[in-house]
Write a protein that holds these residues in place. Structure first.
Motif, mmCIF file in Angstrom:
data_model
loop_
_atom_site.group_PDB
_atom_site.id
_atom_site.type_symbol
_atom_site.label_atom_id
_atom_site.label_comp_id
_atom_site.label_asym_id
_atom_site.label_seq_id
_atom_site.Cartn_x
_atom_site.Cartn_y
_atom_site.Cartn_z
ATOM 1 N N ASP A 37 7.534 -21.016 47.272
ATOM 2 C CA ASP A 37 7.240 -20.205 46.091
ATOM 3 C C ASP A 37 5.747 -19.890 46.010
ATOM 4 O O ASP A 37 5.355 -18.761 45.688
ATOM 5 N N LEU A 40 4.943 -17.219 48.634
ATOM 6 C CA LEU A 40 5.445 -15.900 48.228
ATOM 7 C C LEU A 40 4.631 -15.333 47.072
ATOM 8 O O LEU A 40 4.297 -14.139 47.055
ATOM 9 N N ASP A 41 4.293 -16.167 46.102
ATOM 10 C CA ASP A 41 3.495 -15.720 44.959
ATOM 11 C C ASP A 41 2.115 -15.237 45.394
ATOM 12 O O ASP A 41 1.480 -14.430 44.709
ATOM 13 N N HIS A 69 15.224 -15.777 46.626
ATOM 14 C CA HIS A 69 14.268 -14.685 46.444
ATOM 15 C C HIS A 69 14.829 -13.386 47.020
ATOM 16 O O HIS A 69 15.415 -13.379 48.100
ATOM 17 N N ASN A 70 14.623 -12.313 46.311
ATOM 18 C CA ASN A 70 15.045 -11.001 46.787
ATOM 19 C C ASN A 70 13.828 -10.241 47.310
ATOM 20 O O ASN A 70 13.464 -9.170 46.823
#
Length: 318
Positions: A37, A40-41, A69-70
């Motif tokens: 996460d 990705l963030d 996650h998309n």
């Protein structure tokens, strides 16, 4: 903003990639999820993994973490170094021992080294093994296609006609995006010169990045290798390091600042490719990823640091 690179097939991904060797799957996957996460963030869209990483748990951990996650991401995994065996026992040992990592880090490190020794010296590039391992990686990751499939620690003598034909067939069938080589730069180039169809991507240590070729390159180890060298130099030249810090624009007693500079320098040397880094701390993942937005400043600072260290060393030994 994280820089973007374009793969040989035209797909875009982040120039900064997250190495998943430290992922592991505990009861709820929380530790791995938090790391992914954070990446990705921070704009990271490329993830590097292998069947042998994290005691054989990294592919499954990454697949689980990404499933919620998309987002369009690219994944590189590998074949060659065998999966740890027996996998279940190693996984159980890691799961049970994880809470003691902070209390006995040296013992934890020794256990990790022991587990890696069971796999790193044992490579297999026989076509039947590669076929089975590819499909196991697809299942573990929960994907239909592996974006980059690297031959891990491969040597020229490992390449056979059966292996080449298998990989090309699997790429044609849509199971593999790019076929690449993950080894030393010398071995990568030797293999690429004879089997260019296996070398649309080359992955090798950052310390060999002076040899960046016209192919798409992924480098790794910039922070680990550079930070070790700078720490050693700093210990031997403490006063000089304090005087050099304001001149180069980096606090040489702040390892996070040094790591950011090393990452920026690695990105500048491998422009258009991907630079891998890893951390077990989400906050550090975000901090290092943020450094990618200021590559020019960090690269220049790192070059000034390199020149300053060399000058001090030359004066020291005159």
């Amino acid at each position: 903003m994280t820089p973007i690179s374009v793969l040989p097939d035209g797909r875009s991904t982040s120039a900064l990639g997250f190495g998943c060797a430290n992922l592991f799957r505990n009861d709820d996957g929380a530790a791995s999820q938090t790391l992914i996460d954070a990446a990705l963030d921070s704009g990271i869209r490329h993830f590097d993994v292998a069947p042998s990483y994290a005691w054989g748990q990294a592919e499954a951990s990454l697949g689980m973490a990404l499933s919620g996650h998309n987002l369009e991401v690219t994944i590189a995994t590998k074949v060659g170094i065998r999966r740890p065996a027996p996998r279940s026992k190693l996984a159980q040992l890691r799961s049970v021992g994880a809470p003691f990592k902070r209390f006995a880090p040296r013992l934890w490190s020794k256990l990790g080294h022991a587990a890696r020794r069971t796999t790193q010296a044992d490579t297999c590039f026989v076509a039947d093994h590669v076929r089975a391992d590819l499909h196991q990686s697809l299942r573990e990751l929960g994907v239909l296609k592996i974006d980059i499939y690297l031959l891990h620690n491969v040597r020229p003598a490992d390449i056979t006609t059966d292996l080449v034909n298998l990989l090309l067939a699997k790429k044609n069938d849509g199971y593999i995006g790019e076929i690449g080589l993950g080894s030393s730069y010398v071995d990568c180039e030797l293999i690429a010169s004879q089997w260019p169809e296996l070398a649309s991507v080359l992955q090798f240590p950052d310390r060999e990045a002076d040899h960046i070729s016209s192919r798409f390159c992924i480098t790794h180890g910039a922070i680990q290798h550079g930070l070790h060298h700078i720490r050693k130099w700093r210990a031997e030249n403490e006063e000089a390091a304090r005087n050099l810090s304001p001149k180069v624009g980096i606090d040489l007693f702040d390892d996070d600042e040094i790591a950011s500079a090393l990452l920026g320098y690695a990105l500048s040397r491998n422009e258009g490719g991907i630079v891998l880094f890893s951390s077990t701390r989400p906050s550090r993942v975000k901090r290092l990823a943020a450094a990618a937005s200021d590559v020019g400043f960090l690269s220049a600072a790192c070059q000034r640091l390199r020149s300053g260290m060399q000058e001090i060393d030359s004066q020291r030994y005159r």
